[in-house]
Design an enzyme around this catalytic site. Structure first.
Site, short mmCIF file in Angstrom:
data_model
loop_
_atom_site.label_atom_id
_atom_site.label_comp_id
_atom_site.label_asym_id
_atom_site.label_seq_id
_atom_site.Cartn_x
_atom_site.Cartn_y
_atom_site.Cartn_z
N SER A 72 0.83 -1.19 0.00
CA SER A 72 0.00 0.00 0.00
C SER A 72 0.88 1.26 0.00
CB SER A 72 -0.97 -0.03 1.19
OG SER A 72 -1.98 0.93 1.03
N ASP A 129 -8.11 -2.84 -7.50
CA ASP A 129 -7.61 -2.64 -6.14
C ASP A 129 -8.72 -2.14 -5.23
OD1 ASP A 129 -4.87 -2.11 -4.49
OD2 ASP A 129 -6.36 -0.58 -4.05
N HIS A 189 -6.47 -6.07 -1.76
CA HIS A 189 -5.48 -5.04 -1.46
C HIS A 189 -4.44 -5.64 -0.52
CE1 HIS A 189 -4.01 -0.90 -1.19
NE2 HIS A 189 -3.93 -1.02 0.13
#
Length: 478
Positions: A202, A298, A365
């Site tokens: 991330s 995502d 994610h």
């Protein structure tokens, strides 16, 4: 049961709630952020829940970092967790940069420093190492015995800021934290590394892109150095209302935290600083071998960049946003266009033989940190062909309590097989007839990353469009 819970993981919020975009100026806004932060912490622990006998790794603060100005948002010392390598991995190093959103204005940064994302005072004293950080060969076949480190994230600008706000006692020192941490790791033995991998998820995945060449420059040319970015390919995309949510956010981060001076001049010489915080404008110029791992849809970007509440005031996207099976054809085409934008973004990057790509058509994610998506019998895979065979199994074996069939073979010609125990049985006196589904030429993410790092096989895996992939561990929002 746990992996099923993970698969249907309920994100009550996303990392954006930590960032606090659109935060109300009222005290109620701060209370809401605190509540969401608590829920996020709970969900992250659930998502990263390991299997049996997990390794717990203590927090280490970087002593003396404050003398170099390398401090968290609130001025406390930065920290990391390290599990030393052993055996053949004693001189191999893996550094994972923690993610956790960004803060783009004074209000959100002031709130952030009251959480573990802005202060080491609130960081866990020990954490589980799972997925890419696991110390078990059966969970992490290529990196389990390396020196594995998780560098905690407490600056709010992907380890790239350099400045401060004295009036609000905010320290934007991400770049200095990066430098102090690397100095610490080199002193602990990383200077003798024979091979090293910089990873991140991330906001940490963005950081691994920003710092990849810097990381490579720490070592002599004889050291094998590569980088992995998981869920870090944040796109400069248009939301459902025609605005650019993430660009607006990044503009605040870059300006407030003094990020511009630490961005690659290969980009800033041609584009504005905000554009140079987007990975799509950086990856083609990275010299160090890099692997991009991303879900084509995502989950974080769908929720908070493409369909933020501000872009959907009437809730026409609410059902689709929560569960893609509720999207109409027009909405699904919007999401497919986002996937196409992602594929275009990696087009030049993927043509280099030294780079790797794994983009699956999942609504997920961060897939390298979670054990169920990194390396399990039912973890996500790309490609392959299903073959079915029937085998007679002796009843005395089949009826052993808790017995189940498992198979995950890695042969020279890269066959990854997995099959379920008897999907149906037929009484053949002493035998049960079982059906086995073999999935051939499919690789788990862990195998793909390992093959790329060790140059066993070039890896450019791009999934077909949704809904073709039935191996995804999708996130469902409520």
């Amino acid at each position: 049961m746990l992996h099923i819970m993970k698969r249907v993981l309920i994100w009550v919020l996303s990392l954006w709630s930590v960032v606090g975009v659109g935060l109300s100026r009222s005290q109620d806004g701060l209370k809401e952020l605190k509540a969401k932060e608590s829920w996020l912490s709970y969900l992250e622990k659930d998502a990263e829940a390991p299997g049996a006998n997990p390794i717990m790794v203590p927090l280490t603060l970087i002593q003396g970092a404050d003398s170099k100005g390398a401090v968290c948002l609130d001025g406390t010392l930065p920290g990391y967790h390290m599990d030393p390598g052993s055996g053949s991995g004693a001189n191999s190093w893996l550094i994972e940069l923690e993610g956790g959103g960004w803060c783009n204005n004074i209000k959100t940064c002031v709130f952030r420093k009251t959480t573990r994302r802005g202060s080491s005072k609130f960081m866990e004293k020990q954490i589980n190492f799972t997925g890419l950080l696991s110390n078990k060969a059966e969970e992490n076949p290529d990196f389990y015995n390396w020196n594995r480190i998780k560098l905690r994230y407490c600056d709010g600008a992907s380890f790239a800021g350099d400045g401060q706000d004295e009036a609000n006692q905010l320290y934007f020192r991400g770049q200095r934290i990066w430098s102090a941490a690397m100095e610490e790791f080199m002193a602990r033995g990383m200077r003798n590394a024979e091979q090293a991998l910089l990873s991140g998820c991330s906001a940490g995945g963005l950081a691994s892109i920003l710092h990849c060449d810097e990381f490579k420059d720490l070592f002599p040319k004889t050291t094998k150095v590569k980088c992995l970015s998981d869920a870090g390919l944040f796109l400069d995309a248009t939301n459902v209302a025609g605005g650019r949510t993430l660009r607006d956010m990044y503009t605040g981060v870059v300006t407030l935290q003094g990020v511009q001076k630490n961005l690659p001049n290969t980009c800033t010489s041609q584009m504005d600083p905000t554009s140079c915080f987007f990975p799509q404008n950086l990856i083609a110029n990275i010299k160090t071998p890099m692997f991009l791992l991303n879900a084509a849809y995502d989950a974080w970007q769908v929720q908070e960049s493409l369909i933020p509440p501000s872009a959907d005031p009437h809730g026409s996207w609410r059902d689709c946003k929560r569960d893609r099976s509720h999207c109409n054809s027009t909405q699904m085409q919007f999401l497919q266009d986002f996937r196409n934008q992602m594929l275009n973004a990696v087009n030049v990057f993927s043509k280099s033989n030294q780079n790797g790509v794994f983009i699956n058509s999942c609504f997920a994610h961060c897939q390298s940190e979670k054990q169920d998506t990194w390396y399990e019998n039912d973890s996500p895979r790309i490609g392959g062909k299903v073959c079915t065979i029937f085998i007679k199994v002796h009843r005395s074996v089949y009826f052993i309590p808790n017995f189940k069939f498992k198979c995950l073979l890695r042969l020279e010609y890269k066959v990854a097989n997995r099959f379920s125990a008897c999907m149906y049985g037929q009484n053949l006196y002493e035998y049960i007839l079982c059906k086995f589904d073999f999935i051939i030429n499919m690789q788990a993410i862990a195998v793909s990353v390992g093959d790329w790092f060790f140059d066993r096989t070039p890896l450019k895996a791009i999934d077909c469009p949704y809904p073709c992939d039935n191996t995804c561990h999708d996130v469902v929002f409520k």
